[in-house]
Scaffold this motif. Structure first.
Motif, mmCIF file in Angstrom:
data_model
loop_
_atom_site.group_PDB
_atom_site.id
_atom_site.type_symbol
_atom_site.label_atom_id
_atom_site.label_comp_id
_atom_site.label_asym_id
_atom_site.label_seq_id
_atom_site.Cartn_x
_atom_site.Cartn_y
_atom_site.Cartn_z
ATOM 1 N N SER A 207 0.819 -1.212 0.000
ATOM 2 C CA SER A 207 0.000 0.000 0.000
ATOM 3 C C SER A 207 0.851 1.258 0.000
ATOM 4 N N LEU A 208 2.065 1.166 0.519
ATOM 5 C CA LEU A 208 2.996 2.298 0.537
ATOM 6 C C LEU A 208 4.298 1.833 -0.088
ATOM 7 N N SER A 209 4.821 2.613 -1.035
ATOM 8 C CA SER A 209 6.049 2.226 -1.729
ATOM 9 C C SER A 209 6.982 3.421 -1.877
ATOM 10 N N ILE A 210 8.270 3.138 -1.885
ATOM 11 C CA ILE A 210 9.277 4.141 -2.217
ATOM 12 C C ILE A 210 9.649 3.939 -3.677
ATOM 13 N N VAL A 211 9.612 5.026 -4.436
ATOM 14 C CA VAL A 211 9.967 4.981 -5.851
ATOM 15 C C VAL A 211 11.378 5.529 -6.013
ATOM 16 N N SER B 82 20.204 15.923 -8.290
ATOM 17 C CA SER B 82 19.526 14.787 -8.921
ATOM 18 C C SER B 82 18.325 14.373 -8.072
ATOM 19 N N THR B 83 17.196 14.145 -8.711
ATOM 20 C CA THR B 83 16.020 13.674 -7.988
ATOM 21 C C THR B 83 16.113 12.157 -7.867
ATOM 22 N N THR B 84 15.999 11.666 -6.649
ATOM 23 C CA THR B 84 16.338 10.270 -6.378
ATOM 24 C C THR B 84 15.175 9.392 -5.940
ATOM 25 N N ALA B 85 14.241 9.932 -5.149
ATOM 26 C CA ALA B 85 13.242 9.058 -4.541
ATOM 27 C C ALA B 85 12.028 9.850 -4.059
ATOM 28 N N TYR B 86 10.913 9.158 -3.961
ATOM 29 C CA TYR B 86 9.711 9.713 -3.332
ATOM 30 C C TYR B 86 8.818 8.553 -2.913
ATOM 31 N N VAL B 87 7.782 8.862 -2.158
ATOM 32 C CA VAL B 87 6.840 7.866 -1.658
ATOM 33 C C VAL B 87 5.512 7.997 -2.371
ATOM 34 N N ILE B 88 4.907 6.867 -2.684
ATOM 35 C CA ILE B 88 3.541 6.864 -3.207
ATOM 36 C C ILE B 88 2.684 5.964 -2.340
ATOM 37 N N VAL B 89 1.420 6.318 -2.215
ATOM 38 C CA VAL B 89 0.462 5.543 -1.423
ATOM 39 C C VAL B 89 -0.657 5.097 -2.344
ATOM 40 N N PHE C 260 11.330 9.101 5.499
ATOM 41 C CA PHE C 260 11.290 9.987 6.665
ATOM 42 C C PHE C 260 10.594 11.297 6.316
ATOM 43 N N ALA C 261 10.866 11.833 5.127
ATOM 44 C CA ALA C 261 10.211 13.074 4.712
ATOM 45 C C ALA C 261 8.699 12.873 4.616
ATOM 46 N N TRP C 262 8.286 11.722 4.100
ATOM 47 C CA TRP C 262 6.842 11.419 4.042
ATOM 48 C C TRP C 262 6.257 11.354 5.445
ATOM 49 N N LEU C 263 6.955 10.682 6.363
ATOM 50 C CA LEU C 263 6.453 10.524 7.723
ATOM 51 C C LEU C 263 6.258 11.869 8.408
ATOM 52 N N LEU C 264 7.187 12.804 8.187
ATOM 53 C CA LEU C 264 7.096 14.114 8.827
ATOM 54 C C LEU C 264 5.893 14.910 8.339
ATOM 55 N N GLU C 265 5.454 14.657 7.100
ATOM 56 C CA GLU C 265 4.342 15.413 6.522
ATOM 57 C C GLU C 265 3.015 14.666 6.553
ATOM 58 N N ALA C 266 3.052 13.369 6.818
ATOM 59 C CA ALA C 266 1.827 12.568 6.777
ATOM 60 C C ALA C 266 0.886 12.939 7.925
ATOM 61 N N LYS C 267 -0.391 12.795 7.683
ATOM 62 C CA LYS C 267 -1.363 12.988 8.754
ATOM 63 C C LYS C 267 -1.132 11.913 9.814
ATOM 64 N N PRO C 268 -1.205 12.286 11.086
ATOM 65 C CA PRO C 268 -0.932 11.300 12.146
ATOM 66 C C PRO C 268 -1.740 10.013 12.007
#
Length: 218
Positions: A127-131, A207-214, A152-160
């Motif tokens: 359900s959650l992946s790092i690209v 360079s853009t390296t990674a992001y999270v998708i849900v 970690f960046a996703w976790l800091l911005e995600a709704k609790p």
């Protein structure tokens, strides 16, 4: 001493120790996911540690170091505040942030560069992946650090509530590796920041390296 040198010496970094077994190494995606999970689970295990706040207010630098089974066991014993994360076949230890110039000897002698795991079996979809930007051809260690940044960046911005549900579900995490064009296209739907590398090792600055998708619930 230059301002840059002084900054590096004072910088807080989070050590992540990746188990690289000499005889039966885990697959690459498993290792990358384990390192990323070790980073966030270490934070979630002790969020009141004041070093986390100072570290997260900067570039939340990480150092992914490899250890064989013998050294990995020594790390587990030497740092009782560790968090052990697993993903498929792989294991990684996450520790709280510490000054980059004052790493304990046991950690400092563990290698950073050249960390590479065999391709192995891919992780199943989650359900959650790092690209990851496959076009950059990052080593396993570099990709693991970038994946940890993204998670970690996703976790800091995600709704609790979202983060708590993910944790309650056992921290499911997938890894996707996409060529540059698909990576950029997918970034428009990322669930968190798109990570840009500082360019200190392996790849060009910016360079853009990674992001999270849900994945959307069906």
């Amino acid at each position: 001493m230059s301002e840059f040198t002084e900054h590096i010496q004072q910088e807080l970094i989070q050590p992540i120790i990746l188990l690289v077994d000499r005889e039966e190494p885990a697959g690459e995606q498993h290792g990358i996911a384990a390192a990323a999970l070790a980073s966030v689970q270490a934070f979630l295990g002790d969020p009141e540690n004041p070093d986390w706040r100072e570290w997260a207010s900067g570039h939340f630098g990480k150092t992914v170091r490899r250890a064989d089974a013998k050294m990995f066991a020594k790390v587990l014993a030497a740092f009782p505040d560790h968090v052990l994360a697993t993903a498929g076949e792989a294991s990684a230890v996450g520790l709280p942030p510490m000054p980059a110039a004052e790493l304990p000897k046991l950690l400092a002698k563990l290698q950073v560069s050249g960390t590479q795991l065999p391709p192995g079996e891919p992780l199943p979809p989650q359900s959650l992946s790092i690209v990851l930007n496959a076009s950059l051809e990052m080593s396993t260690g570099k990709a693991a650090a970038q994946a940890a940044h993204a998670l970690f960046a996703w976790l800091l911005e995600a709704k609790p509530a979202v983060a708590e549900a993910w944790a309650a579900d056992g921290f499911p995490l997938g890894i996707l590796e996409l060529p540059a064009k698909e990576f950029r296209k997918g970034a428009r739907k990322s669930a968190g920041p798109v990570i840009q590398d500082a360019g200190r090792t392996e790849i060009e600055p910016g360079s853009t390296t990674a992001y999270v998708i849900v994945a959307k619930a069906k």
